[in-house]
Design a protein around this motif. Sequence first.
Motif, mmCIF file in Angstrom:
data_model
loop_
_atom_site.group_PDB
_atom_site.id
_atom_site.type_symbol
_atom_site.label_atom_id
_atom_site.label_comp_id
_atom_site.label_asym_id
_atom_site.label_seq_id
_atom_site.Cartn_x
_atom_site.Cartn_y
_atom_site.Cartn_z
ATOM 1 N N ARG A 138 8.264 10.766 12.187
ATOM 2 C CA ARG A 138 7.383 9.862 12.952
ATOM 3 C C ARG A 138 6.326 10.659 13.706
ATOM 4 O O ARG A 138 5.150 10.306 13.728
ATOM 5 C CB ARG A 138 8.200 9.013 13.937
ATOM 6 N N LEU A 142 3.734 12.140 11.206
ATOM 7 C CA LEU A 142 2.844 11.115 10.647
ATOM 8 C C LEU A 142 1.814 10.641 11.682
ATOM 9 O O LEU A 142 0.700 10.259 11.336
ATOM 10 C CB LEU A 142 3.655 9.930 10.113
ATOM 11 N N ALA A 143 2.213 10.675 12.956
ATOM 12 C CA ALA A 143 1.310 10.226 14.026
ATOM 13 C C ALA A 143 0.251 11.285 14.371
ATOM 14 O O ALA A 143 -0.762 10.982 14.989
ATOM 15 C CB ALA A 143 2.123 9.870 15.265
ATOM 16 N N ASP A 166 -4.005 11.893 9.818
ATOM 17 C CA ASP A 166 -3.869 10.916 8.729
ATOM 18 C C ASP A 166 -3.769 11.578 7.353
ATOM 19 O O ASP A 166 -4.223 11.029 6.346
ATOM 20 C CB ASP A 166 -4.986 9.871 8.775
ATOM 21 N N PRO A 215 -2.626 12.478 3.806
ATOM 22 C CA PRO A 215 -1.996 11.544 2.868
ATOM 23 C C PRO A 215 -0.524 11.892 2.614
ATOM 24 O O PRO A 215 -0.173 13.063 2.523
ATOM 25 C CB PRO A 215 -2.826 11.704 1.583
ATOM 26 N N SER A 216 0.298 10.845 2.554
ATOM 27 C CA SER A 216 1.721 11.041 2.280
ATOM 28 C C SER A 216 2.315 9.738 1.795
ATOM 29 O O SER A 216 1.976 8.657 2.308
ATOM 30 C CB SER A 216 2.458 11.486 3.552
ATOM 31 N N SER A 217 3.234 9.839 0.824
ATOM 32 C CA SER A 217 3.901 8.629 0.322
ATOM 33 C C SER A 217 4.768 7.984 1.407
ATOM 34 O O SER A 217 5.126 6.811 1.318
ATOM 35 C CB SER A 217 4.744 8.973 -0.911
ATOM 36 N N ARG A 266 3.834 7.134 4.242
ATOM 37 C CA ARG A 266 3.053 6.131 4.971
ATOM 38 C C ARG A 266 3.193 4.730 4.375
ATOM 39 O O ARG A 266 2.946 3.732 5.035
ATOM 40 C CB ARG A 266 1.569 6.527 5.004
ATOM 41 N N ASP A 267 3.579 4.665 3.091
ATOM 42 C CA ASP A 267 3.709 3.345 2.441
ATOM 43 C C ASP A 267 5.078 2.726 2.677
ATOM 44 O O ASP A 267 5.344 1.610 2.231
ATOM 45 C CB ASP A 267 3.507 3.486 0.913
ATOM 46 N N VAL A 300 11.057 4.995 7.503
ATOM 47 C CA VAL A 300 11.118 6.404 7.091
ATOM 48 C C VAL A 300 12.408 7.020 7.640
ATOM 49 O O VAL A 300 12.550 7.207 8.844
ATOM 50 C CB VAL A 300 9.881 7.188 7.593
ATOM 51 N N ASP A 306 5.567 15.925 -2.068
ATOM 52 C CA ASP A 306 4.774 15.414 -0.932
ATOM 53 C C ASP A 306 4.588 16.514 0.133
ATOM 54 O O ASP A 306 5.566 17.061 0.651
ATOM 55 C CB ASP A 306 5.505 14.204 -0.329
#
Length: 310
Positions: free
Chosen positions: A196, A199-200, A203, A205-207, A209-210, A214, A227
Motif C-alpha cells: 500500500r 503504490l501510494a 504512479d 505502472p503495476s498490475s 493497481r488493478d 492487494v 512486475d
Amino acid sequence: MDYCFGVDIGGTTVKIGLFQTDGVLMDKWEIKTRTENEGEAILPDVAEALKKKMEEKGLKSSQMSGIGIGIPAPVDEEGIVQNTANLGWGYKEVSREMKELTGMKVAAGNDANVAALGEMWLGAGKGHKNMIMVTLGTGVGGGVIVNGQPLTGAHGAGGEIGHLCVNYKETERCGCGKQGCLEQYGSATGIARLARKRLAKDDAPSSLRDMEKVDAKAVFDALKEGDQVSEEIVEEFGSYLGHAMANIAVVTDPTVIVIGGGVSKAGSILLKYIEKYFTEKAFFANKETKFVLAELGNDAGICGAAKLIL
C-alpha cells in the motif's frame, strides 16, 4: 512399541496426533477450541478426546509415553502460562492440570517453539541440532533450537522473532504496542502494508493497481510475472527479514533457517530475497547458513508437541 500424543491448541481448533515414539504418525484429528468461560473447557475436552482415541485403538496407559502440548502464548519450563491472547486463559498451570485430567506425563511449550522442534525432528530441519524457524503468517512467529532444545527463556518468551526492532524510525505501532517490529514488515499483513505504501508513493505502472485487494499472495504472484513494483516491495520485505536473521544468527549460530507459515507458500523465490540480505549482513562464521522452506505445514505443531514429551 510405545506411543505419545502431540496436541496443538489454536484459537479455533485443537489439532491432535497419535504418534509412535519413533515418529510415525498413526492418526490425526481435530476438535473445536471452546474459548468461552475463560477457556475452562479446553483441557477437559482434549483429555476426553485422548481417552476416546486410546479406547478406539485399544491402548493402555502403560503404553503411553505422555502428552506434549503447544500453546499460542509464552509458556515457562513448568508448563505455566501467565496469559493468552485468544484462548481466554489467564494464569494457568497447563502441565499440572492436564496430568491430573489424564494421569499421563505432560510437557507444554509455546506453539512456535514447538513447531520448530517438529521441523527439526521430522521436517526441513532433520539432521540439524541448531536451527531457527520463522513462521510468516498473519504475524511473524519464531522458534530457536540450540543443541536440540527449544530456547524458552525466563518467561517462555524466547524466540519471539517477530518483535525484534528492525526499523527505529517507524511511527505506526505493532500489535504488541512497540514500533518497528519485524512483524510489521515480514508478515502477510506486513507485506500488504508495504505494498500500500509503495503504490501510494508514485504512479509507476503495476498490475497490483488493478486489484481490489492487494495481499501478500498478489504481490508474489505479480513478482513471478515480472512486475517491477512488486519486486521493489519484495526487496524491502527481504531486507528487513534477511538483516533480522543475520542478527539472530550471530547470537545462536544455526546451521539452517527454516521459513514456514502462509507466506512461505510463495515458494523458493521467497528465499532468494531473504538470503541476499542475510549474506550482506551475516557474520563470517554464519555465512554458510542454509535457508529452506518448512515441510510439515499444519502438522509441525503436533509433531513438535510429540517430540517435546519424548
